[in-house]
Design a protein around this motif. Structure first.
Motif, PDB file in Angstrom:
ATOM      1  N   PHE A 100    -104.055   9.724  35.409  1.00 42.33           N
ATOM      2  CA  PHE A 100    -103.538  10.723  36.343  1.00 42.33           C
ATOM      3  C   PHE A 100    -104.631  11.656  36.869  1.00 42.33           C
ATOM      4  O   PHE A 100    -104.463  12.286  37.917  1.00 42.33           O
ATOM      5  CB  PHE A 100    -102.446  11.562  35.663  1.00 42.33           C
ATOM      6  N   TYR A 101    -105.743  11.772  36.139  1.00 39.15           N
ATOM      7  CA  TYR A 101    -106.834  12.622  36.610  1.00 39.15           C
ATOM      8  C   TYR A 101    -107.451  12.071  37.898  1.00 39.15           C
ATOM      9  O   TYR A 101    -108.041  12.827  38.670  1.00 39.15           O
ATOM     10  CB  TYR A 101    -107.943  12.708  35.556  1.00 39.15           C
ATOM     11  N   PHE A 102    -107.312  10.770  38.107  1.00 35.81           N
ATOM     12  CA  PHE A 102    -108.093  10.102  39.137  1.00 35.81           C
ATOM     13  C   PHE A 102    -107.242   9.529  40.271  1.00 35.81           C
ATOM     14  O   PHE A 102    -107.730   8.744  41.079  1.00 35.81           O
ATOM     15  CB  PHE A 102    -108.950   9.016  38.493  1.00 35.81           C
ATOM     16  N   THR A 103    -105.984   9.920  40.341  1.00 40.44           N
ATOM     17  CA  THR A 103    -105.128   9.550  41.468  1.00 40.44           C
ATOM     18  C   THR A 103    -103.984  10.544  41.599  1.00 40.44           C
ATOM     19  O   THR A 103    -103.469  11.033  40.593  1.00 40.44           O
ATOM     20  CB  THR A 103    -104.555   8.130  41.306  1.00 40.44           C
ATOM     21  N   ASP A 104    -103.609  10.824  42.818  1.00 38.98           N
ATOM     22  CA  ASP A 104    -102.446  11.686  43.060  1.00 38.98           C
ATOM     23  C   ASP A 104    -101.191  10.861  43.288  1.00 38.98           C
ATOM     24  O   ASP A 104    -100.089  11.411  43.354  1.00 38.98           O
ATOM     25  CB  ASP A 104    -102.699  12.576  44.286  1.00 38.98           C
ATOM     26  N   ASN A 105    -101.349   9.554  43.410  1.00 45.04           N
ATOM     27  CA  ASN A 105    -100.222   8.685  43.753  1.00 45.04           C
ATOM     28  C   ASN A 105     -99.728   7.883  42.557  1.00 45.04           C
ATOM     29  O   ASN A 105     -99.488   6.680  42.649  1.00 45.04           O
ATOM     30  CB  ASN A 105    -100.621   7.741  44.894  1.00 45.04           C
ATOM     31  N   PHE A 106     -99.600   8.549  41.426  1.00 41.43           N
ATOM     32  CA  PHE A 106     -99.101   7.876  40.230  1.00 41.43           C
ATOM     33  C   PHE A 106     -97.580   7.766  40.274  1.00 41.43           C
ATOM     34  O   PHE A 106     -96.901   8.514  40.984  1.00 41.43           O
ATOM     35  CB  PHE A 106     -99.520   8.656  38.976  1.00 41.43           C
ATOM     36  N   ASP A 107     -97.060   6.806  39.518  1.00 39.62           N
ATOM     37  CA  ASP A 107     -95.612   6.665  39.370  1.00 39.62           C
ATOM     38  C   ASP A 107     -95.132   7.556  38.231  1.00 39.62           C
ATOM     39  O   ASP A 107     -95.881   7.871  37.304  1.00 39.62           O
ATOM     40  CB  ASP A 107     -95.249   5.210  39.061  1.00 39.62           C
ATOM     41  N   TYR A 108     -93.871   7.946  38.294  1.00 35.93           N
ATOM     42  CA  TYR A 108     -93.272   8.730  37.220  1.00 35.93           C
ATOM     43  C   TYR A 108     -92.602   7.808  36.212  1.00 35.93           C
ATOM     44  O   TYR A 108     -91.945   6.833  36.598  1.00 35.93           O
ATOM     45  CB  TYR A 108     -92.223   9.698  37.777  1.00 35.93           C
ATOM     46  N   ASN A 109     -92.762   8.121  34.935  1.00 37.74           N
ATOM     47  CA  ASN A 109     -92.086   7.360  33.893  1.00 37.74           C
ATOM     48  C   ASN A 109     -90.578   7.419  34.116  1.00 37.74           C
ATOM     49  O   ASN A 109     -90.010   8.518  34.183  1.00 37.74           O
ATOM     50  CB  ASN A 109     -92.446   7.943  32.524  1.00 37.74           C
ATOM     51  N   GLU A 111     -87.916   6.841  32.261  1.00 39.74           N
ATOM     52  CA  GLU A 111     -87.154   7.550  31.228  1.00 39.74           C
ATOM     53  C   GLU A 111     -87.376   9.054  31.339  1.00 39.74           C
ATOM     54  O   GLU A 111     -86.453   9.850  31.124  1.00 39.74           O
ATOM     55  CB  GLU A 111     -87.565   7.051  29.844  1.00 39.74           C
ATOM     56  N   GLY A 112     -88.609   9.430  31.664  1.00 35.74           N
ATOM     57  CA  GLY A 112     -88.912  10.836  31.839  1.00 35.74           C
ATOM     58  C   GLY A 112     -88.170  11.435  33.024  1.00 35.74           C
ATOM     59  O   GLY A 112     -87.659  12.561  32.954  1.00 35.74           O
ATOM     60  N   VAL A 113     -88.096  10.675  34.101  1.00 38.15           N
ATOM     61  CA  VAL A 113     -87.376  11.137  35.289  1.00 38.15           C
ATOM     62  C   VAL A 113     -85.917  11.395  34.953  1.00 38.15           C
ATOM     63  O   VAL A 113     -85.353  12.442  35.309  1.00 38.15           O
ATOM     64  CB  VAL A 113     -87.482  10.100  36.425  1.00 38.15           C
ATOM     65  N   ALA A 114     -85.293  10.445  34.251  1.00 39.26           N
ATOM     66  CA  ALA A 114     -83.881  10.588  33.894  1.00 39.26           C
ATOM     67  C   ALA A 114     -83.645  11.803  32.996  1.00 39.26           C
ATOM     68  O   ALA A 114     -82.621  12.484  33.103  1.00 39.26           O
ATOM     69  CB  ALA A 114     -83.390   9.317  33.196  1.00 39.26           C
ATOM     70  N   LYS A 115     -84.601  12.076  32.133  1.00 38.77           N
ATOM     71  CA  LYS A 115     -84.424  13.155  31.157  1.00 38.77           C
ATOM     72  C   LYS A 115     -84.865  14.515  31.669  1.00 38.77           C
ATOM     73  O   LYS A 115     -84.221  15.536  31.389  1.00 38.77           O
ATOM     74  CB  LYS A 115     -85.202  12.812  29.882  1.00 38.77           C
ATOM     75  N   HIS A 116     -85.958  14.549  32.442  1.00 41.82           N
ATOM     76  CA  HIS A 116     -86.566  15.843  32.780  1.00 41.82           C
ATOM     77  C   HIS A 116     -86.459  16.245  34.241  1.00 41.82           C
ATOM     78  O   HIS A 116     -86.568  17.434  34.552  1.00 41.82           O
ATOM     79  CB  HIS A 116     -88.048  15.841  32.368  1.00 41.82           C
ATOM     80  N   PHE A 117     -86.276  15.297  35.145  1.00 42.65           N
ATOM     81  CA  PHE A 117     -86.156  15.658  36.555  1.00 42.65           C
ATOM     82  C   PHE A 117     -84.689  15.886  36.892  1.00 42.65           C
ATOM     83  O   PHE A 117     -84.057  15.102  37.613  1.00 42.65           O
ATOM     84  CB  PHE A 117     -86.774  14.568  37.438  1.00 42.65           C
ATOM     85  N   THR A 118     -84.159  16.974  36.382  1.00 46.78           N
ATOM     86  CA  THR A 118     -82.758  17.334  36.576  1.00 46.78           C
ATOM     87  C   THR A 118     -82.658  18.547  37.484  1.00 46.78           C
ATOM     88  O   THR A 118     -83.655  19.251  37.723  1.00 46.78           O
ATOM     89  CB  THR A 118     -82.100  17.658  35.229  1.00 46.78           C
ATOM     90  N   ALA A 119     -81.449  18.811  37.962  1.00 45.02           N
ATOM     91  CA  ALA A 119     -81.240  19.987  38.811  1.00 45.02           C
ATOM     92  C   ALA A 119     -81.606  21.262  38.067  1.00 45.02           C
ATOM     93  O   ALA A 119     -82.192  22.194  38.636  1.00 45.02           O
ATOM     94  CB  ALA A 119     -79.783  20.029  39.266  1.00 45.02           C
ATOM     95  N   GLU A 120     -81.279  21.318  36.784  1.00 44.20           N
ATOM     96  CA  GLU A 120     -81.608  22.482  35.963  1.00 44.20           C
ATOM     97  C   GLU A 120     -83.122  22.676  35.874  1.00 44.20           C
ATOM     98  O   GLU A 120     -83.632  23.797  35.998  1.00 44.20           O
ATOM     99  CB  GLU A 120     -81.023  22.312  34.561  1.00 44.20           C
TER     100      GLU A 120
END
Length: 203
Positions: A100-109, A111-120
């Motif tokens: 991630f240090y060497f690209t801005d266009n990484f994919d998101y995990n 499982e992480g998206v489902a757990k942490h990218f919430t409205a809250e």
């Protein structure tokens, strides 16, 4: 690594192994190969490398994996790799661990998206962005103080903002110390990555 039982053991110096080795004690039935213990042992040796040895081996592995390190200042590369020393067991893990240090266009995990990218958490990430944007000195100590203060104002444990922030800026649920990696990335890049994550979360 996730799902792998923690391995502990004793690392014996090669000279000591030579001293105590005796063919009379070798039995066919007791021959085993434990890849998990080998993985642990490799990590022990990796942690004993000098900073320059670790840097040279890390750079070689990252370049071999296709990372264009020449696009980044040596000081930045060195600072990023310093956050990884003592954290990996094999250099094969490094591209995924610090890519991630060497690209801005990484994919998101996912499982992480489902757990942490919430409205809250979107509201929490906005609060994190606002707090970080106001920092004049963007170093690990100031970042840690700011995130802990932000968590207190939001009435949540610091992990409640650390995990979505890590995912936002690295795409992963694991990696180097968040406060230190944010310092290495720098304010401008961190804020841009949080903005990207906020767009990912949507409404």
């Amino acid at each position: 690594m996730a799902g792998r039982q923690k391995i502990t053991g004793e690392k014996i110096d090669i000279d000591e192994i030579i001293r105590i080795f005796d063919l009379k004690n070798i039995g066919r039935s007791s021959a085993t190969f434990d890849p998990d213990k080998l993985h642990w042992l490799n990590g022990e040796y990796a942690r004993e490398l000098s900073d320059s040895e670790f840097y040279n081996l890390a750079v070689a592995k990252l370049k071999a994996s296709g990372v264009k390190l020449e696009s980044f200042p040596e000081k930045y590369v060195c600072a990023g790799l310093e956050t990884c020393k003592g954290k990996i067991n094999t250099f094969d893990e490094l591209p995924a661990y610090c890519g991630f240090y060497f690209t801005d266009n990484f994919d998101y995990n996912p499982e992480g998206v489902a757990k942490h990218f919430t409205a809250e958490n979107k509201a929490r990430l906005r609060a994190v962005r606002e707090a970080l944007s106001g920092l004049e000195k963007f170093d690990a100590a100031a970042i840690e103080t700011t995130l802990k203060s932000t968590a207190g104002k939001l009435g949540v444990k610091v992990g409640g903002i650390v995990h979505p922030t890590r995912l936002a800026v690295t795409g992963s649920n694991v990696g180097p110390s968040l406060y230190h990696l944010l310092e290495v990335l720098g304010k401008e890049k961190v804020l841009a990555r949080i903005d990207r994550a906020l767009r990912k979360i949507g409404c």
